[in-house]
Design an enzyme around this catalytic site. Structure first.
Site, mmCIF file in Angstrom:
data_model
loop_
_atom_site.group_PDB
_atom_site.id
_atom_site.type_symbol
_atom_site.label_atom_id
_atom_site.label_comp_id
_atom_site.label_asym_id
_atom_site.label_seq_id
_atom_site.Cartn_x
_atom_site.Cartn_y
_atom_site.Cartn_z
ATOM 1 N N GLY A 1 0.873 -1.165 0.000
ATOM 2 C CA GLY A 1 0.000 0.000 0.000
ATOM 3 C C GLY A 1 0.906 1.209 0.000
ATOM 4 N N GLU A 2 0.848 1.976 1.046
ATOM 5 C CA GLU A 2 1.691 3.168 1.148
ATOM 6 C C GLU A 2 2.266 3.230 2.567
ATOM 7 O OE1 GLU A 2 2.907 5.283 -1.161
ATOM 8 O OE2 GLU A 2 3.984 5.845 0.649
ATOM 9 N N SER A 3 3.577 3.010 2.646
ATOM 10 C CA SER A 3 4.211 2.923 3.962
ATOM 11 C C SER A 3 4.067 4.225 4.757
ATOM 12 C CB SER A 3 5.692 2.570 3.806
ATOM 13 O OG SER A 3 6.333 3.485 2.933
ATOM 14 N N CYS B 1 5.990 -5.464 0.076
ATOM 15 C CA CYS B 1 6.123 -4.145 -0.540
ATOM 16 C C CYS B 1 6.194 -3.053 0.545
ATOM 17 C CB CYS B 1 4.997 -3.936 -1.538
ATOM 18 S SG CYS B 1 5.429 -2.749 -2.814
ATOM 19 N N ARG C 1 13.021 2.933 -1.184
ATOM 20 C CA ARG C 1 11.605 3.149 -1.538
ATOM 21 C C ARG C 1 11.478 3.497 -3.012
ATOM 22 N NH1 ARG C 1 8.393 7.566 0.618
ATOM 23 N NH2 ARG C 1 6.620 6.490 -0.280
ATOM 24 N N ILE D 1 4.689 -3.207 -7.862
ATOM 25 C CA ILE D 1 4.000 -1.921 -8.014
ATOM 26 C C ILE D 1 4.712 -0.883 -7.137
ATOM 27 C CG2 ILE D 1 1.795 -0.697 -7.774
ATOM 28 C CD1 ILE D 1 0.436 -3.528 -7.700
ATOM 29 N N ARG D 2 5.343 0.089 -7.740
ATOM 30 C CA ARG D 2 6.139 1.075 -6.975
ATOM 31 C C ARG D 2 6.956 0.351 -5.905
ATOM 32 N NH1 ARG D 2 3.470 4.609 -3.876
ATOM 33 N NH2 ARG D 2 1.600 3.349 -3.951
ATOM 34 N N HIS E 1 3.871 -8.262 -4.690
ATOM 35 C CA HIS E 1 2.537 -8.455 -4.093
ATOM 36 C C HIS E 1 2.043 -9.891 -4.299
ATOM 37 C CE1 HIS E 1 1.104 -4.300 -3.131
ATOM 38 N NE2 HIS E 1 2.135 -3.993 -3.907
ATOM 39 N N GLU F 1 -0.237 -11.404 -2.880
ATOM 40 C CA GLU F 1 -1.675 -11.544 -2.616
ATOM 41 C C GLU F 1 -2.514 -11.229 -3.855
ATOM 42 O OE1 GLU F 1 0.175 -9.065 -1.924
ATOM 43 O OE2 GLU F 1 -0.945 -7.196 -2.217
HETATM 44 N N1 GLN Z 1 6.095 2.786 -2.729
HETATM 45 C C1 GLN Z 1 5.194 2.366 -1.690
HETATM 46 C C2 GLN Z 1 5.672 2.841 -0.337
HETATM 47 O O1 GLN Z 1 6.668 3.454 -0.223
HETATM 48 C C3 GLN Z 1 5.032 0.872 -1.672
HETATM 49 C C4 GLN Z 1 4.250 0.408 -2.859
HETATM 50 C C5 GLN Z 1 3.451 -0.826 -2.628
HETATM 51 O O2 GLN Z 1 3.296 -1.284 -1.488
HETATM 52 N N2 GLN Z 1 2.892 -1.326 -3.675
HETATM 53 O O3 GLN Z 1 5.026 2.583 0.647
#
Ligand code: GLN
Length: 203
Positions: free
Chosen positions: A49-51, A81, A112, A144-145, A180, A182
């Protein structure tokens, strides 16, 4: 044999997908938003998600510290992630996380967004070592990112690599992946984690 109890950190991110994969892997699943919900868990998944968002939402209830304490008492952890970013002992390009508690405990250095932006998302097929029945048939890994694992400490075992870089690692009762697992129907990494978390139940 008792059923391992696994929580999914549910502040933000791919929560439902992990819960479904864990159920398919035979775990009893619950969601975690506050420290009391960690009680009695054999393992915890910290999702992608987004840390930075997760760290901010966890701060008021000191959830990152509580996870660290429960892990020290034996709870296994699986970070995917963003979850791996929160477990890494050292992070690069992470100014947005400055001043926020993280979990730590995984002796790796991660960068990151090291695999680029959302538009640079990609899927790779990679064999993972140590899966149930030593099944090395490639796992579809969705990035993903994703964070790059720049280096790993001596106690860290690399269980999967992509283009000569580690992308899944294990250190004792901690499992982590840049991708990911999941989001694909292949639940072997979740099965592996459920076994790892449940190991002390049956020992
Ligand atoms: N770039 C996101 C972060 O820094 C991580 C991306 C992801 O969990 N798909 O949290």
């Amino acid at each position: 044999m008792s059923t391992p109890r696994i929580g999914v950190l549910a502040l933000q991110g791919a929560v439902a997908e992990h819960a479904r994969a864990l159920q398919a892997a035979g775990a009893e699943v619950s969601t975690v938003r506050r420290p009391t919900e960690l009680q009695g868990l054999d393992g915890l998944i910290v999702p992608g998600g987004e840390s930075t968002t997760m760290a901010r939402l966890a701060a008021p209830v000191h959830l990152m510290e509580a996870i660290r304490e429960r892990h020290a008492e034996g709870m296994a952890m699986f970070g995917t992630c963003a979850g791996m970013i929160l477990m890494a002992d050292q992070i690069l390009d992470a100014e947005a996380l400055t001043g926020f508690e993280r979990i730590g405990g995984l002796d790796v250095v991660v960068r990151r967004n090291g695999y680029g932006s959302q538009l640079d998302s990609f899927t790779g097929a990679l064999p993972v070592s140590g899966l149930p029945e030593d099944d090395l048939s490639p796992l579809q890994a969705v990035f993903i990112r994703a964070p790059v694992i720049e280096s790993v400490g001596s106690a860290v075992e690399v269980i999967a690599s992509w283009q000569d870089r580690p992308v899944a690692v294990r250190q004792g009762r901690v499992l982590a992946a840049s991708f990911h697992p999941e989001l694909t129907p292949d639940h072997r990494l979740h099965q592996h984690f459920v076994q790892l978390a449940g190991a002390r139940l049956n020992s």
